[in-house]
Design an enzyme around this catalytic site. Structure first.
Site, mmCIF file in Angstrom:
data_model
loop_
_atom_site.group_PDB
_atom_site.id
_atom_site.type_symbol
_atom_site.label_atom_id
_atom_site.label_comp_id
_atom_site.label_asym_id
_atom_site.label_seq_id
_atom_site.Cartn_x
_atom_site.Cartn_y
_atom_site.Cartn_z
ATOM 1 N N SER A 92 42.253 12.461 17.428
ATOM 2 C CA SER A 92 42.347 11.008 17.564
ATOM 3 C C SER A 92 40.943 10.443 17.434
ATOM 4 O O SER A 92 39.959 11.160 17.669
ATOM 5 C CB SER A 92 42.891 10.690 18.962
ATOM 6 O OG SER A 92 42.690 9.334 19.294
ATOM 7 N N TYR A 116 43.361 11.335 28.347
ATOM 8 C CA TYR A 116 43.624 11.452 26.902
ATOM 9 C C TYR A 116 42.309 11.656 26.147
ATOM 10 O O TYR A 116 42.204 12.523 25.276
ATOM 11 C CB TYR A 116 44.335 10.176 26.438
ATOM 12 C CG TYR A 116 44.793 10.174 24.996
ATOM 13 C CD1 TYR A 116 46.025 10.717 24.632
ATOM 14 C CD2 TYR A 116 44.015 9.597 23.995
ATOM 15 C CE1 TYR A 116 46.463 10.688 23.306
ATOM 16 C CE2 TYR A 116 44.440 9.570 22.671
ATOM 17 C CZ TYR A 116 45.665 10.114 22.341
ATOM 18 O OH TYR A 116 46.095 10.083 21.025
HETATM 19 P P1 NAD Z 1 55.162 10.132 19.095
HETATM 20 O O1 NAD Z 1 55.388 9.766 20.518
HETATM 21 O O2 NAD Z 1 55.825 9.350 18.013
HETATM 22 O O3 NAD Z 1 55.481 11.665 18.857
HETATM 23 C C1 NAD Z 1 55.097 12.642 19.788
HETATM 24 C C2 NAD Z 1 55.865 13.900 19.503
HETATM 25 O O4 NAD Z 1 55.493 14.880 20.488
HETATM 26 C C3 NAD Z 1 57.384 13.729 19.633
HETATM 27 O O5 NAD Z 1 58.039 14.563 18.693
HETATM 28 C C4 NAD Z 1 57.651 14.217 21.055
HETATM 29 O O6 NAD Z 1 58.997 14.658 21.256
HETATM 30 C C5 NAD Z 1 56.665 15.360 21.127
HETATM 31 N N1 NAD Z 1 56.333 15.767 22.490
HETATM 32 C C6 NAD Z 1 55.914 14.994 23.505
HETATM 33 N N2 NAD Z 1 55.766 15.747 24.609
HETATM 34 C C7 NAD Z 1 56.087 17.012 24.283
HETATM 35 C C8 NAD Z 1 56.145 18.238 24.988
HETATM 36 N N3 NAD Z 1 55.840 18.320 26.291
HETATM 37 N N4 NAD Z 1 56.553 19.334 24.334
HETATM 38 C C9 NAD Z 1 56.896 19.259 23.022
HETATM 39 N N5 NAD Z 1 56.862 18.143 22.287
HETATM 40 C C10 NAD Z 1 56.465 17.027 22.928
HETATM 41 O O7 NAD Z 1 53.571 10.090 18.917
HETATM 42 P P2 NAD Z 1 52.611 10.032 17.649
HETATM 43 O O8 NAD Z 1 51.915 8.717 17.703
HETATM 44 O O9 NAD Z 1 53.289 10.460 16.414
HETATM 45 O O10 NAD Z 1 51.534 11.109 18.112
HETATM 46 C C11 NAD Z 1 51.385 12.368 17.502
HETATM 47 C C12 NAD Z 1 49.967 12.844 17.765
HETATM 48 O O11 NAD Z 1 49.048 11.930 17.164
HETATM 49 C C13 NAD Z 1 49.580 12.936 19.230
HETATM 50 O O12 NAD Z 1 48.806 14.088 19.451
HETATM 51 C C14 NAD Z 1 48.752 11.689 19.442
HETATM 52 O O13 NAD Z 1 47.857 11.835 20.504
HETATM 53 C C15 NAD Z 1 48.063 11.589 18.121
HETATM 54 N N6 NAD Z 1 47.538 10.273 17.780
HETATM 55 C C16 NAD Z 1 48.357 9.197 17.701
HETATM 56 C C17 NAD Z 1 47.812 7.973 17.382
HETATM 57 C C18 NAD Z 1 48.648 6.741 17.281
HETATM 58 O O14 NAD Z 1 48.077 5.655 17.201
HETATM 59 N N7 NAD Z 1 49.963 6.834 17.246
HETATM 60 C C19 NAD Z 1 46.455 7.830 17.150
HETATM 61 C C20 NAD Z 1 45.646 8.961 17.220
HETATM 62 C C21 NAD Z 1 46.210 10.181 17.540
#
Ligand code: NAD
Length: 261
Positions: free
Chosen positions: A143, A156
């Site tokens: 991130s 985080y």
């Molecule tokens: P999201 O909430 O859409 O997806 C998260 C996924 O992780 C889902 O499939 C959920 O079921 C799974 N998950 C959550 N807890 C879990 C657990 N204990 N065991 C197994 N699976 C689990 O989120 P996203 O935005 O797609 O995020 C994906 C990654 O990208 C994360 O690591 C997040 O930190 C990172 N990220 C997101 C953003 C953003 O703005 N959305 C920015 C930077 C980084």
């Protein structure tokens, strides 16, 4: 297709960025192992979609990545059903927004377990078979918060900085083995993870929804638009290409200029 006969385990791929990565890798012929939570019927549909995209097998593990034994079982299942993963995308992540002195300790434990410790466990379990094959790709969704901080997200930010450091160390350990280890660091991507933190941020900062969108989320992002999950997925796919073989230990920003400031 680029990834025919390759097995890709994508954690947190039932939603958001992980799902976009899974689709993109499957479209290049990879056998995809999905992981994450969600409605059973919807997950069955996603698994069928992966099979259609790749023309090959696809699997699903409901492993809770905060549970070490469940991670062991997920890797074993993937190996049994599809083959040992040569592409490991550590993408699952969770968030909670609160001031540090108000942060529930159990949320700290959960964020560190899913966002950081799981990356260690999956990597240590997948590297031996990647070494045997002389080819592997570990792609960690970090991130912008692996590089800079924001208030009210201390666990985080700590976990994501940890992922960036872990990535560098493991890249050095595997540099001669045909394995690359990198992280992609998106800025704000419009996914359920971001949507869900809006109410807490409204509470923590005493703001309206519109203020959170403009003054908190997109304020740091000079492009003033959310990154698209497919953009992250395209970079993940590039890291699987032979031309990306010298990219290792990198933290690749995709944040609309956020961390350039
Ligand atoms: P999201 O909430 O859409 O997806 C998260 C996924 O992780 C889902 O499939 C959920 O079921 C799974 N998950 C959550 N807890 C879990 C657990 N204990 N065991 C197994 N699976 C689990 O989120 P996203 O935005 O797609 O995020 C994906 C990654 O990208 C994360 O690591 C997040 O930190 C990172 N990220 C997101 C953003 C953003 O703005 N959305 C920015 C930077 C980084």
């Amino acid at each position: 297709m680029l990834l025919t006969d390759k097995v890709a385990l994508v954690t947190g791929s039932t939603s958001g960025i992980g799902l976009a990565i899974a689709r993109t890798l499957a479209a290049e012929g990879a056998r995809v192992m999905l992981n994450g939570f969600g409605d059973k019927d919807e997950i069955d549909t996603l698994r069928e979609e992966m099979t259609k995209l790749s023309g090959d097998l696809a699997g699903y593990s409901d492993a809770d990545l905060s549970d070490r034994e469940a991670i062991d079982a997920m890797i074993a299942r993937c190996t049994d059903e599809l083959g040992s993963p040569s592409i490991l995308v550590n993408n699952a992540g969770i968030q909670h927004v609160a001031p540090v002195d108000d942060f529930p300790p159990e949320k700290w434990d959960a964020i560190l377990a899913v966002n950081l410790s799981a990356v260690f466990h999956t990597s240590r379990l997948c590297i031996p078979s990647m070494r045997q094959k002389g080819w592997g790709r570990i792609i960690n969704t970090a991130s912008a918060h692996s590089l800079v901080a924001s208030p009210n997200k201390a666990p985080y930010v700590a976990a994501k900085h940890g992922v960036a450091g872990f990535t560098k160390a493991v890249a050095l350990e595997t540099a001669r083995d045909g394995i690359t280890v990198n992280c992609i660091s998106p800025g704000y991507v419009w996914t359920p993870l971001v949507e869900k933190q809006i109410p807490d941020t409204m509470k923590a900062r005493n703001m309206t929804e519109e203020q959170v969108m403009n003054d908190v989320l997109l304020s740091a992002q000079p492009t003033k638009r959310f990154v698209e999950p497919v953009e992250v997925a395209a970079l993940a796919l590039f890291l699987c290409r032979p031309e990306a073989g010298s990219i290792t230990g990198a933290n690749l920003s995709m944040d609309g200029g956020w961390t350039a400031q």
